[in-house]
Design a protein around this motif. Structure first.
Motif, PDB file in Angstrom:
ATOM      1  N   THR A 153       0.874  -1.167   0.000  1.00 22.69           N
ATOM      2  CA  THR A 153       0.000   0.000   0.000  1.00 22.69           C
ATOM      3  C   THR A 153       0.911   1.217   0.000  1.00 22.69           C
ATOM      4  O   THR A 153       1.898   1.243   0.748  1.00 22.69           O
ATOM      5  CB  THR A 153      -0.910   0.043   1.239  1.00 22.69           C
ATOM      6  OG1 THR A 153      -1.625  -1.181   1.353  1.00 22.69           O
ATOM      7  CG2 THR A 153      -1.899   1.204   1.139  1.00 22.69           C
ATOM      8  N   ILE A 154       0.604   2.203  -0.815  1.00 22.44           N
ATOM      9  CA  ILE A 154       1.433   3.407  -0.903  1.00 22.44           C
ATOM     10  C   ILE A 154       0.623   4.618  -0.444  1.00 22.44           C
ATOM     11  O   ILE A 154      -0.499   4.844  -0.913  1.00 22.44           O
ATOM     12  CB  ILE A 154       1.951   3.628  -2.334  1.00 22.44           C
ATOM     13  CG1 ILE A 154       2.911   2.484  -2.721  1.00 22.44           C
ATOM     14  CG2 ILE A 154       2.656   4.979  -2.470  1.00 22.44           C
ATOM     15  CD1 ILE A 154       3.289   2.468  -4.185  1.00 22.44           C
ATOM     16  N   LEU A 155       1.193   5.376   0.482  1.00 22.31           N
ATOM     17  CA  LEU A 155       0.588   6.611   0.972  1.00 22.31           C
ATOM     18  C   LEU A 155       1.404   7.773   0.413  1.00 22.31           C
ATOM     19  O   LEU A 155       2.498   8.059   0.893  1.00 22.31           O
ATOM     20  CB  LEU A 155       0.593   6.653   2.502  1.00 22.31           C
ATOM     21  CG  LEU A 155       0.146   5.376   3.237  1.00 22.31           C
ATOM     22  CD1 LEU A 155       0.112   5.632   4.736  1.00 22.31           C
ATOM     23  CD2 LEU A 155      -1.200   4.889   2.733  1.00 22.31           C
ATOM     24  N   ARG A 156       0.895   8.430  -0.604  1.00 21.04           N
ATOM     25  CA  ARG A 156       1.600   9.526  -1.277  1.00 21.04           C
ATOM     26  C   ARG A 156       1.062  10.844  -0.713  1.00 21.04           C
ATOM     27  O   ARG A 156      -0.007  11.294  -1.074  1.00 21.04           O
ATOM     28  CB  ARG A 156       1.390   9.438  -2.783  1.00 21.04           C
ATOM     29  CG  ARG A 156       2.259  10.406  -3.584  1.00 21.04           C
ATOM     30  CD  ARG A 156       1.908  10.338  -5.049  1.00 21.04           C
ATOM     31  NE  ARG A 156       2.315   9.088  -5.664  1.00 21.04           N
ATOM     32  CZ  ARG A 156       1.865   8.661  -6.852  1.00 21.04           C
ATOM     33  NH1 ARG A 156       0.979   9.384  -7.525  1.00 21.04           N
ATOM     34  NH2 ARG A 156       2.289   7.513  -7.346  1.00 21.04           N
ATOM     35  N   ALA A 157       1.850  11.441   0.178  1.00 21.61           N
ATOM     36  CA  ALA A 157       1.339  12.535   0.992  1.00 21.61           C
ATOM     37  C   ALA A 157       1.799  13.909   0.521  1.00 21.61           C
ATOM     38  O   ALA A 157       2.905  14.081   0.005  1.00 21.61           O
ATOM     39  CB  ALA A 157       1.773  12.331   2.445  1.00 21.61           C
ATOM     40  N   SER A 158       0.935  14.887   0.750  1.00 24.57           N
ATOM     41  CA  SER A 158       1.281  16.288   0.548  1.00 24.57           C
ATOM     42  C   SER A 158       2.187  16.764   1.675  1.00 24.57           C
ATOM     43  O   SER A 158       2.573  16.007   2.565  1.00 24.57           O
ATOM     44  CB  SER A 158       0.009  17.152   0.521  1.00 24.57           C
ATOM     45  OG  SER A 158      -0.782  16.846  -0.597  1.00 24.57           O
ATOM     46  N   TRP A 159       2.497  18.058   1.659  1.00 23.68           N
ATOM     47  CA  TRP A 159       3.304  18.695   2.689  1.00 23.68           C
ATOM     48  C   TRP A 159       2.575  18.604   4.033  1.00 23.68           C
ATOM     49  O   TRP A 159       1.395  18.874   4.135  1.00 23.68           O
ATOM     50  CB  TRP A 159       3.506  20.158   2.289  1.00 23.68           C
ATOM     51  CG  TRP A 159       4.380  20.947   3.190  1.00 23.68           C
ATOM     52  CD1 TRP A 159       3.996  21.581   4.327  1.00 23.68           C
ATOM     53  CD2 TRP A 159       5.765  21.213   3.030  1.00 23.68           C
ATOM     54  NE1 TRP A 159       5.064  22.228   4.891  1.00 23.68           N
ATOM     55  CE2 TRP A 159       6.162  22.025   4.113  1.00 23.68           C
ATOM     56  CE3 TRP A 159       6.713  20.863   2.063  1.00 23.68           C
ATOM     57  CZ2 TRP A 159       7.467  22.475   4.263  1.00 23.68           C
ATOM     58  CZ3 TRP A 159       8.006  21.322   2.217  1.00 23.68           C
ATOM     59  CH2 TRP A 159       8.371  22.117   3.306  1.00 23.68           C
ATOM     60  N   PHE A 160       3.290  18.202   5.086  1.00 21.55           N
ATOM     61  CA  PHE A 160       2.672  17.991   6.396  1.00 21.55           C
ATOM     62  C   PHE A 160       2.318  19.315   7.075  1.00 21.55           C
ATOM     63  O   PHE A 160       3.129  20.241   7.115  1.00 21.55           O
ATOM     64  CB  PHE A 160       3.624  17.248   7.339  1.00 21.55           C
ATOM     65  CG  PHE A 160       3.992  15.851   6.934  1.00 21.55           C
ATOM     66  CD1 PHE A 160       3.488  15.271   5.784  1.00 21.55           C
ATOM     67  CD2 PHE A 160       4.865  15.116   7.721  1.00 21.55           C
ATOM     68  CE1 PHE A 160       3.848  13.993   5.419  1.00 21.55           C
ATOM     69  CE2 PHE A 160       5.231  13.839   7.371  1.00 21.55           C
ATOM     70  CZ  PHE A 160       4.718  13.269   6.218  1.00 21.55           C
ATOM     71  N   ASN A 161       1.146  19.375   7.704  1.00 18.89           N
ATOM     72  CA  ASN A 161       0.843  20.494   8.602  1.00 18.89           C
ATOM     73  C   ASN A 161       1.929  20.645   9.664  1.00 18.89           C
ATOM     74  O   ASN A 161       2.341  21.757  10.019  1.00 18.89           O
ATOM     75  CB  ASN A 161      -0.491  20.250   9.330  1.00 18.89           C
ATOM     76  CG  ASN A 161      -1.692  20.304   8.417  1.00 18.89           C
ATOM     77  OD1 ASN A 161      -1.614  20.746   7.271  1.00 18.89           O
ATOM     78  ND2 ASN A 161      -2.830  19.849   8.925  1.00 18.89           N
ATOM     79  N   GLN A 162       2.372  19.511  10.179  1.00 13.19           N
ATOM     80  CA  GLN A 162       3.288  19.506  11.321  1.00 13.19           C
ATOM     81  C   GLN A 162       4.688  20.004  10.978  1.00 13.19           C
ATOM     82  O   GLN A 162       5.506  20.172  11.899  1.00 13.19           O
ATOM     83  CB  GLN A 162       3.367  18.097  11.928  1.00 13.19           C
ATOM     84  CG  GLN A 162       2.190  17.739  12.824  1.00 13.19           C
ATOM     85  CD  GLN A 162       0.891  17.494  12.070  1.00 13.19           C
ATOM     86  OE1 GLN A 162       0.869  17.329  10.847  1.00 13.19           O
ATOM     87  NE2 GLN A 162      -0.217  17.463  12.800  1.00 13.19           N
ATOM     88  N   ASN A 163       4.977  20.275   9.708  1.00 13.56           N
ATOM     89  CA  ASN A 163       6.253  20.923   9.402  1.00 13.56           C
ATOM     90  C   ASN A 163       6.322  22.319  10.021  1.00 13.56           C
ATOM     91  O   ASN A 163       7.408  22.864  10.200  1.00 13.56           O
ATOM     92  CB  ASN A 163       6.464  21.022   7.884  1.00 13.56           C
ATOM     93  CG  ASN A 163       6.827  19.685   7.276  1.00 13.56           C
ATOM     94  OD1 ASN A 163       7.408  18.830   7.925  1.00 13.56           O
ATOM     95  ND2 ASN A 163       6.469  19.496   6.016  1.00 13.56           N
ATOM     96  N   PHE A 164       5.168  22.880  10.355  1.00 14.07           N
ATOM     97  CA  PHE A 164       5.133  24.190  10.997  1.00 14.07           C
ATOM     98  C   PHE A 164       5.252  24.098  12.520  1.00 14.07           C
ATOM     99  O   PHE A 164       5.431  25.121  13.183  1.00 14.07           O
ATOM    100  CB  PHE A 164       3.828  24.923  10.670  1.00 14.07           C
ATOM    101  CG  PHE A 164       3.691  25.320   9.217  1.00 14.07           C
ATOM    102  CD1 PHE A 164       4.265  26.486   8.743  1.00 14.07           C
ATOM    103  CD2 PHE A 164       2.973  24.521   8.333  1.00 14.07           C
ATOM    104  CE1 PHE A 164       4.132  26.860   7.410  1.00 14.07           C
ATOM    105  CE2 PHE A 164       2.828  24.880   6.996  1.00 14.07           C
ATOM    106  CZ  PHE A 164       3.421  26.050   6.526  1.00 14.07           C
ATOM    107  N   SER A 165       5.124  22.898  13.069  1.00 12.73           N
ATOM    108  CA  SER A 165       5.071  22.779  14.534  1.00 12.73           C
ATOM    109  C   SER A 165       6.052  21.766  15.108  1.00 12.73           C
ATOM    110  O   SER A 165       6.276  21.761  16.330  1.00 12.73           O
ATOM    111  CB  SER A 165       3.646  22.385  14.976  1.00 12.73           C
ATOM    112  OG  SER A 165       3.267  21.139  14.411  1.00 12.73           O
ATOM    113  N   GLU A 166       6.614  20.919  14.275  1.00 10.77           N
ATOM    114  CA  GLU A 166       7.554  19.909  14.757  1.00 10.77           C
ATOM    115  C   GLU A 166       8.809  19.965  13.886  1.00 10.77           C
ATOM    116  O   GLU A 166       8.808  19.450  12.764  1.00 10.77           O
ATOM    117  CB  GLU A 166       6.918  18.513  14.694  1.00 10.77           C
ATOM    118  CG  GLU A 166       5.669  18.378  15.555  1.00 10.77           C
ATOM    119  CD  GLU A 166       4.997  17.023  15.402  1.00 10.77           C
ATOM    120  OE1 GLU A 166       5.653  16.063  14.941  1.00 10.77           O
ATOM    121  OE2 GLU A 166       3.798  16.933  15.729  1.00 10.77           O
TER     122      GLU A 166
END
Length: 272
Positions: A110-123
Motif C-alpha cells: 500500500t502506498i501513501l503519497r502525501a502532501s506537505w505535512f501540517n506539522q512541518n510548521f510545529s515539529e
C-alpha cells in the motif's frame, strides 16, 4: 515499523499500541537498532513481524532509495512478511521510482503519497521560523493542500491492520489548498502572534542552507523540493483520506487552532 520516531511513525506506533497490537520500532536509536545505510540491521526488525510501515530517511527521492526499498521488500518476503505500507511524497519524481520498486517486489503493498505535512510548521523544520516571527522560503503563489500527520497515521494503521487496502495508492491531501502566506496567516491568527511570510530567492535559500552546514546531497534535495515539487504541481486536491477512512481530512485551520492551544508557538523556546 521503520521510522517509528518520526512525525507519522510516532503517531502510528501510538495508535497500534492503543489497539493492543505489539509494535517494534526500527530506528537508529531503537532496540534492535535499524539504519537504512547498514543492511545488516534490517533482519532483526523483521523477525516475527506481520506487517511493516516504511518511511525512508532522509527522503524517498534520495539517490539509492529505490534500491534500498527493493532490497528491504525482498528481505521482508524472505521473513514471510508480506504486507508493506510505504510513505511517499507527492510530486517527487525520485519517489515514484521507489514506489515502483515496491510495486514490483511481490509484496502486498500500500502506498501513501502525501502532501506537505501540517506539522512541518510545529515539529522541527519550520518551528524556529514560526517562533522567530518570519517564515522565509523560495515559494510565492503556489498552493499546497497541506495534510495532517494524524490523518496519515490513521490511514497507515488502517492499511496495516485492515483488509481492503492491499494494492492501493492513496494520495493524501487536506481539504483546502493554501499558499504559504495564507497558511502563515492562519497560524498567526490562531496563535495571536505577528508572524509574516516572506518569499525569498533560490539563491538566498541556498545561502541559508549552506550556513547550516548541511550535506551537499541534502541541500540539493531541499532545493529540488522547493523549486520543483512546490511549484504548483500539487495544488489539486485528492480523496485518498476519504477513500481509505470514509471521512474527510482535517482542515489546516483546525490544526492551527489545536496546535496553538498547546503553547508550542508561544514566544521563546518550543515546549515539549
Amino acid at each position: 515499523m521503520i521510522g517509528g520516531t518520526g512525525k507519522t511513525g510516532r503517531r502510528v506506533a501510538e495508535r497500534l499500541a492503543a489497539l493492543g497490537i505489539p509494535t517494534r520500532i526500527g530506528s537508529r536509536a531503537g532496540e534492535p537498532p535499524f539504519d537504512w545505510q547498514i543492511k545488516s540491521t534490517w533482519s532483526a526488525v523483521l523477525e516475527n513481524a506481520e506487517a511493516v510501515y516504511l518511511t525512508y530517511h532522509p527522503d524517498l527521492a534520495m539517490p539509492g532509495a529505490a534500491d534500498d526499498i527493493a532490497s528491504f521488500a525482498e528481505l521482508a518476503l524472505q521473513h514471510d512478511v508480506r504486507r508493506l505500507v510505504l510513505l511517499s511524497g507527492r510530486g517527487e519524481e525520485g519517489a515514484l521510482v521507489s514506489e515502483q520498486a515496491l510495486r514490483n517486489s511481490g509484496a502486498d503493498w500500500t502506498i501513501l503519497r502525501a502532501s506537505w505535512f501540517n506539522q512541518n510548521f510545529s515539529e522541527s523544520f519550520l518551528l524556529d521560523s514560526v517562533l522567530g516571527g518570519t517564515i522565509a522560503l523560495p515559494v510565492e503563489d503556489a498552493r499546497e493542500p497541506f495534510i495532517d500527520a494524524d490523518d496519515i497515521a490513521d490511514v497507515a494503521v488502517a492499511a496495516l491492520t485492515e483488509n481492503g487496502h492491499i494494492g492501493q495508492l492513496y494520495e493524501l491531501t487536506g481539504p483546502r489548498a493554501l499558499t504559504f502566506a495564507e497558511a502563515t496567516e492562519e497560524i498567526a491568527q490562531a496563535s495571536g502572534r505577528e508572524i509574516h511570510y516572506v518569499p525569498i530567492s533560490v539563491e538566498q535559500f541556498r545561502s541559508g542552507l549552506e550556513q547550516e552546514n548541511l550535506s551537499a546531497e541534502f541541500t540539493n534535495l531541499l532545493l529540488e523540493l522547493f523549486t520543483k515539487v512546490l511549484d504548483g504541481r500539487n495544488s489539486h486536491l485528492n480523496d485518498g483520506v476519504k477513500r481509505a477512512l470514509g471521512r474527510e481530512p482535517r482542515d489546516f485551520r483546525d490544526f492551527a487552532r489545536d496546535t496553538a492551544a498547546t503553547g508550542i508557538w508561544d514566544r521563546g523556546e518550543p515546549n515539549g
